[in-house]
Each structure stands twice: as C-alpha cells, then as structure tokens.
Write an enzyme that holds these catalytic residues in place. Structure first.
Site, PDB file in Angstrom:
ATOM      1  N   ASP A 149      -3.647  29.731  11.069  1.00  0.00           N
ATOM      2  CA  ASP A 149      -4.246  28.697  10.222  1.00  0.00           C
ATOM      3  C   ASP A 149      -5.120  27.799  11.075  1.00  0.00           C
ATOM      4  O   ASP A 149      -4.859  27.614  12.274  1.00  0.00           O
ATOM      5  CB  ASP A 149      -3.157  27.852   9.540  1.00  0.00           C
ATOM      6  CG  ASP A 149      -3.661  27.173   8.269  1.00  0.00           C
ATOM      7  OD1 ASP A 149      -4.502  26.261   8.369  1.00  0.00           O
ATOM      8  OD2 ASP A 149      -3.210  27.557   7.182  1.00  0.00           O
ATOM      9  N   THR A 177      -1.428  24.158  -5.131  1.00  0.00           N
ATOM     10  CA  THR A 177      -1.523  24.175  -3.670  1.00  0.00           C
ATOM     11  C   THR A 177      -2.533  23.104  -3.244  1.00  0.00           C
ATOM     12  O   THR A 177      -3.234  22.529  -4.090  1.00  0.00           O
ATOM     13  CB  THR A 177      -2.018  25.542  -3.162  1.00  0.00           C
ATOM     14  OG1 THR A 177      -3.405  25.695  -3.517  1.00  0.00           O
ATOM     15  CG2 THR A 177      -1.201  26.690  -3.742  1.00  0.00           C
ATOM     16  N   LYS A 226     -14.868  35.849  -4.124  1.00  0.00           N
ATOM     17  CA  LYS A 226     -13.652  36.505  -4.604  1.00  0.00           C
ATOM     18  C   LYS A 226     -13.961  37.852  -5.264  1.00  0.00           C
ATOM     19  O   LYS A 226     -13.165  38.795  -5.170  1.00  0.00           O
ATOM     20  CB  LYS A 226     -12.891  35.577  -5.555  1.00  0.00           C
ATOM     21  CG  LYS A 226     -12.323  34.339  -4.861  1.00  0.00           C
ATOM     22  CD  LYS A 226     -11.417  34.710  -3.691  1.00  0.00           C
ATOM     23  CE  LYS A 226     -10.789  33.509  -3.031  1.00  0.00           C
ATOM     24  NZ  LYS A 226      -9.874  33.876  -1.926  1.00  0.00           N
ATOM     25  N   TYR A 284     -17.691  30.350  -4.855  1.00  0.00           N
ATOM     26  CA  TYR A 284     -16.306  30.794  -4.701  1.00  0.00           C
ATOM     27  C   TYR A 284     -16.087  32.085  -5.493  1.00  0.00           C
ATOM     28  O   TYR A 284     -15.486  33.049  -5.008  1.00  0.00           O
ATOM     29  CB  TYR A 284     -15.373  29.693  -5.202  1.00  0.00           C
ATOM     30  CG  TYR A 284     -13.898  30.038  -5.203  1.00  0.00           C
ATOM     31  CD1 TYR A 284     -13.147  29.926  -4.052  1.00  0.00           C
ATOM     32  CD2 TYR A 284     -13.263  30.447  -6.380  1.00  0.00           C
ATOM     33  CE1 TYR A 284     -11.783  30.217  -4.048  1.00  0.00           C
ATOM     34  CE2 TYR A 284     -11.914  30.751  -6.400  1.00  0.00           C
ATOM     35  CZ  TYR A 284     -11.176  30.632  -5.222  1.00  0.00           C
ATOM     36  OH  TYR A 284      -9.834  30.937  -5.232  1.00  0.00           O
ATOM     37  N   ASN A 328      -4.959  35.700   3.411  1.00  0.00           N
ATOM     38  CA  ASN A 328      -4.799  34.687   2.372  1.00  0.00           C
ATOM     39  C   ASN A 328      -5.733  33.486   2.538  1.00  0.00           C
ATOM     40  O   ASN A 328      -5.990  32.779   1.569  1.00  0.00           O
ATOM     41  CB  ASN A 328      -3.343  34.216   2.375  1.00  0.00           C
ATOM     42  CG  ASN A 328      -3.121  32.983   1.550  1.00  0.00           C
ATOM     43  OD1 ASN A 328      -3.179  33.025   0.329  1.00  0.00           O
ATOM     44  ND2 ASN A 328      -2.881  31.856   2.220  1.00  0.00           N
TER      45      ASN A 328
END
Length: 250
Positions: free
Chosen positions: A33, A181, A150, A146, A81
């Site tokens: 991360d 999240t 994706k 975005y 992820n």
C-alpha cells in the site's frame, strides 16, 4: 506448506478485509500500500510482510513479488485491489490527476499480473483476482475516467483468462457496487441520507475469496448488498453476415 497471498491496496477497506479473511484461514499475506504505516500495522496484526509502494510504478510490483519469494519462497494468490476514484473533469482537465488514476487503476493491474505470474508458475500455479467495479460493466456517468479504467481491467481479465488457465493460473475479477470504504468516505453521508445501501468490505472480501477458486476462467463476480455474488454474463457478439469464418491464425 502455507498458502501465500499478495494483496495491493491492503492497508484499509477491501484489501484489509481480504487480508484478515485469508489470514484467519492460515494464509500468509504480503501487504502492499502507498500508506506504509497502515500496511505495517496490519502486517504486524496478521504476522505478515508489508511494502510501502506506489503500484503505478512497475518497480512496486516487482519488489512485492520479490518480497513474497524472499520471505515465504512461493506465491499462490494475488489480489490486485489498489484503486482510486477519478474525479477528472474533461472540461477542466487535470493531466496529472488523469495520469495518476490510470497509473493506479490500470497500470497497477498490468504490472501486478506481469510481475506475479512467473512466481505463481514456479509455485505450481495459482489465482489472480482483480478488484474492478460495477463501473467496469456499465457506463457510470458520475466518474467517466474511473469507469474507463475499470472497463479496461475487465477486458484484460477476459483476454488473459484462457492463456493463463493453460498454465494453471486462474484470473478473475470482482465487480462490487458502492462499498463502505475510504474510497467513498466523502459521499458516505449522501448515500446514507438517500437510503442507498452500501456493501461492507467483508462482503466483498468473501466474494474475492470465492473468486480465487472459481472454476470458470475469467469469472466476473457481481457483488451487491443483500445478494449472493453472481457471475456476470455478456451477450454474444453477432458474427459477420453470410456465415464467413475469420481467417485462420494457425
């Protein structure tokens, strides 16, 4: 011998939930991360390894795979992820932000696959799961860049499914709806006030775990609140008129 997983975007949200879920089942986790402190904190909690890195660089994925091999000697599962929202206004274009979104959401997946496959093969095979989104399957007008990224990773998963399966590496994706999240933190109150249900990160983590073991290569799991994950089915593309067959590529 323990199963070993590499997880990007692992310090919080879906990535952290996946790490905790896998670790509870005895899997050793390598956590990557940009938030190094968060990754280190979770790694200590789970007795795993961690790396502070920007997945938009090729070096990050290569270093993460090298860490897995150095620490555990193998790699079995990869969860690509890491992702960020777009927020790129085409009318008031911010090139740096655009490059950042494409770098994390698209390049990070390409680099992750490229770096991890050789060690997966040396370990006897394994599985890769990419976090896409419902925006990878439908046109989400709220965030076009975005949505583009994706869609791109869904295309990559579908195109790689067959050749990787021939090498005993499964690849698939999860396509969750809006999930509670840090990625949607700014809009959370809006969702709540509108009565719009959000997924829990743990719900998506359960889908990721099942996607690792999906029998059909290239499976895209739709994850929505209150429903069991279901594979997405594309409609067939019409062939050319007259029944002509494409030229042989043999």
């Amino acid at each position: 011998m323990s199963t070993v997983a590499l997880i990007t975007g692992a310090a919080s949200g879906i990535g952290a939930a996946v790490a905790r879920r896998l670790s509870a089942g005895g899997v050793k986790c390598v956590l990557v991360d940009l938030d190094g402190e968060g990754a280190e904190r979770l790694a200590k909690e789970l007795d795993g390894a961690w790396l502070a890195a920007d997945v938009s660089t090729e070096e990050a994925s290569l270093a993460a795979v090298a860490l897995a091999e150095e620490r555990y000697g193998r790699l079995d599962l990869v969860h690509l992820n890491a992702g960020i929202t777009g927020r790129v206004d085409l009318a008031d274009f911010d090139l740096a932000r655009y490059r950042q979104v494409v770098g994390v959401n698209m390049d990070g997946v390409v680099f992750g696959v490229r770096a991890s496959v050789p060690l997966l093969l040396r370990s006897g095979g394994g599985a890769i799961v990419v976090t896409s989104s419902l925006a990878g399957l439908v046109g989400f007008s709220g965030d076009p860049i975005y949505t583009m990224t994706k869609h791109a990773v869904v295309g990559l998963v579908r195109a790689l499914a067959e050749p990787l399966a021939a090498q005993n590496v499964r690849i698939g994706a999860v396509c969750p709806g809006f999930t509670d999240t840090p990625l949607v933190a700014e809009a959370r109150e809006t969702f709540v006030n509108a009565g719009f249900p959000l997924l829990d990160a743990e719900d998506v983590a359960a889908a990721v775990e099942s996607a690792f073991y999906a029998e059909t290569p290239g499976t895209l799991l739709i994850v929505q609140p209150g429903r069991q994950p279901v594979p997405y089915r594309y409609a067939g593309v019409p062939g050319p008129a007259g029944g002509q067959k494409p030229p042989s590529t043999d």
